[in-house]
Design a protein around this motif. Structure first.
Motif, PDB file in Angstrom:
ATOM      1  N   ALA A  99       6.117  73.017  46.775  1.00 55.05           N
ATOM      2  CA  ALA A  99       5.554  74.322  47.104  1.00 55.05           C
ATOM      3  C   ALA A  99       4.796  74.907  45.915  1.00 55.05           C
ATOM      4  CB  ALA A  99       6.661  75.278  47.536  1.00 55.05           C
ATOM      5  N   LEU A 100       5.299  74.633  44.710  1.00 53.93           N
ATOM      6  CA  LEU A 100       4.639  75.144  43.506  1.00 53.93           C
ATOM      7  C   LEU A 100       3.462  74.272  43.075  1.00 53.93           C
ATOM      8  CD1 LEU A 100       7.664  76.195  41.235  1.00 53.93           C
ATOM      9  CD2 LEU A 100       6.158  77.675  42.575  1.00 53.93           C
ATOM     10  N   ASN A 101       3.589  72.964  43.253  1.00 61.17           N
ATOM     11  CA  ASN A 101       2.598  72.046  42.690  1.00 61.17           C
ATOM     12  C   ASN A 101       1.410  71.765  43.595  1.00 61.17           C
ATOM     13  OD1 ASN A 101       4.158  71.746  40.362  1.00 61.17           O
ATOM     14  ND2 ASN A 101       5.284  70.004  41.194  1.00 61.17           N
ATOM     15  N   TYR A 102       1.571  72.002  44.890  1.00 55.47           N
ATOM     16  CA  TYR A 102       0.507  71.653  45.823  1.00 55.47           C
ATOM     17  C   TYR A 102       0.015  72.887  46.568  1.00 55.47           C
ATOM     18  CZ  TYR A 102       1.883  66.827  44.984  1.00 55.47           C
ATOM     19  OH  TYR A 102       2.168  65.630  44.383  1.00 55.47           O
ATOM     20  N   GLY A 103      -1.259  72.839  46.918  1.00 54.67           N
ATOM     21  CA  GLY A 103      -1.844  73.907  47.717  1.00 54.67           C
ATOM     22  C   GLY A 103      -2.417  75.038  46.883  1.00 54.67           C
ATOM     23  N   ASN A 104      -3.241  75.836  47.529  1.00 54.58           N
ATOM     24  CA  ASN A 104      -3.854  76.988  46.858  1.00 54.58           C
ATOM     25  C   ASN A 104      -3.342  78.315  47.409  1.00 54.58           C
ATOM     26  OD1 ASN A 104      -5.071  77.085  49.355  1.00 54.58           O
ATOM     27  ND2 ASN A 104      -7.148  76.715  48.631  1.00 54.58           N
ATOM     28  N   ARG A 105      -2.220  78.238  48.148  1.00 52.36           N
ATOM     29  CA  ARG A 105      -1.654  79.455  48.723  1.00 52.36           C
ATOM     30  C   ARG A 105      -0.219  79.156  49.140  1.00 52.36           C
ATOM     31  NH1 ARG A 105      -4.330  82.086  54.127  1.00 52.36           N
ATOM     32  NH2 ARG A 105      -2.886  83.829  54.473  1.00 52.36           N
ATOM     33  N   LYS A 164      -3.227  81.199  44.794  1.00 56.09           N
ATOM     34  CA  LYS A 164      -2.982  80.119  43.840  1.00 56.09           C
ATOM     35  C   LYS A 164      -2.615  80.682  42.478  1.00 56.09           C
ATOM     36  CE  LYS A 164      -5.117  76.035  41.739  1.00 56.09           C
ATOM     37  NZ  LYS A 164      -6.323  75.190  41.662  1.00 56.09           N
ATOM     38  N   GLU A 165      -3.323  81.733  42.051  1.00 49.42           N
ATOM     39  CA  GLU A 165      -3.072  82.334  40.741  1.00 49.42           C
ATOM     40  C   GLU A 165      -1.689  82.960  40.681  1.00 49.42           C
ATOM     41  OE1 GLU A 165      -7.098  81.462  41.366  1.00 49.42           O
ATOM     42  OE2 GLU A 165      -5.841  82.843  42.561  1.00 49.42           O
ATOM     43  N   GLU A 166      -1.278  83.648  41.744  1.00 50.16           N
ATOM     44  CA  GLU A 166       0.059  84.239  41.790  1.00 50.16           C
ATOM     45  C   GLU A 166       1.131  83.160  41.828  1.00 50.16           C
ATOM     46  OE1 GLU A 166      -0.771  88.418  44.187  1.00 50.16           O
ATOM     47  OE2 GLU A 166      -0.683  86.531  45.308  1.00 50.16           O
TER      48      GLU A 166
END
Length: 261
Positions: A215-221, A236-238
């Motif tokens: 959940a943390l390493n993949y995706g932009n949301r 992604k930034e949050e």
């Protein structure tokens, strides 16, 4: 950026017996734009699977609306929605035909959504292409084009399911805890392949996962579900500011807030 999926005030309730109803989705509003790779977290009973099933049409919403590229599909059947979505399930046995070979399964996926007619299947013409994409998986799948899918390992079969789901570009790729039944090493390999396939085709994806690292390493949301509500929708930034410990706070029974500190 164009909109792919929109859920408006989506509600799903079920009869819980004794004249009681239980709310599984509670006024969910969700918009997914082209190119979004959204990971979905939530505890048991949070509504994750119900969310996917209402999108795919496996179950109907009690109230609310669903749109694909601004087209209302709320009342479309599961079969009619199939042209928009590809889905990879948690169980490696789902999504493939066990008695058909790897090549035959891929050929089915290649012609997904096309009108079926009596014509030559042209399997041999596609063998080089199927060998190429299977070799990119890295688990020897290219050596099993003529092997019945039911004889593959769980990891190979799940990799095949992912290839089939992404062979023709869907409007939305639904990954329903597709690594959950695999050992850690195979799961990691499949996630690398997943990201590769999504980036290469610029796919739009919604992925349920129970692995917090993913959940943390993949995706932009990242969206977090709790009791049928989206309680967090992070960019992604949050998301990059979070740690696994932050995510664990969500699963503590007495924690009502999701810590971003």
């Amino acid at each position: 950026m164009s909109q792919v999926l929109e859920l408006r005030n989506a509600i799903k309730t079920i009869d819980n017996g004794m004249n009681e109803t239980k709310t599984i989705l509670d006024k969910v509003n969700l918009t997914i734009n082209q190119g979004n790779f959204v990971t979905v977290l939530g505890g048991n009973g949070a509504g994750k699977s119900t969310l996917f099933n209402t999108i795919a049409g496996t179950i109907n919403l009690t109230e609310g609306q669903l749109f694909i590229k601004n087209e209302a599909i709320t009342h479309f059947s599961e079969e009619k929605r199939a042209k928009y979505f590809s889905r990879v399930f948690q169980d490696p046995k789902m999504g493939t035909a066990p008695r058909m070979t790897v090549a035959e399964n891929l050929l089915l996926a290649l012609y997904r959504g096309q009108r079926r007619t009596l014509k030559r299947r042209k399997l041999n013409e596609q063998r080089d292409y199927f060998t190429k994409i299977c070799s990119e998986v890295g688990n020897g799948l290219e050596n099993h084009l003529d092997t019945p899918t039911g004889n593959l390992s769980g990891g190979q079969r799940q990799a095949l399911s992912l290839l089939m789901a992404t062979l023709t570009k869907p409007e939305l790729l639904l990954l329903d805890e597709h690594t959950a039944a695999l050992d850690p090493k195979t799961s990691k390999q499949l996630m690398v392949l997943t990201e590769q396939r999504i980036k290469e085709a610029n796919l739009t994806c919604l992925m349920i996962t129970h692995r917090m690292e993913d959940a943390l390493n993949y995706g932009n949301r990242l969206i977090v579900l709790k009791k049928g509500k989206i309680i967090k929708d992070l960019t992604k930034e949050e998301k990059e500011k979070l740690t696994i410990q932050d995510l664990l706070l969500f699963f503590e029974e007495e924690s009502e807030a999701f810590s971003l500190e």
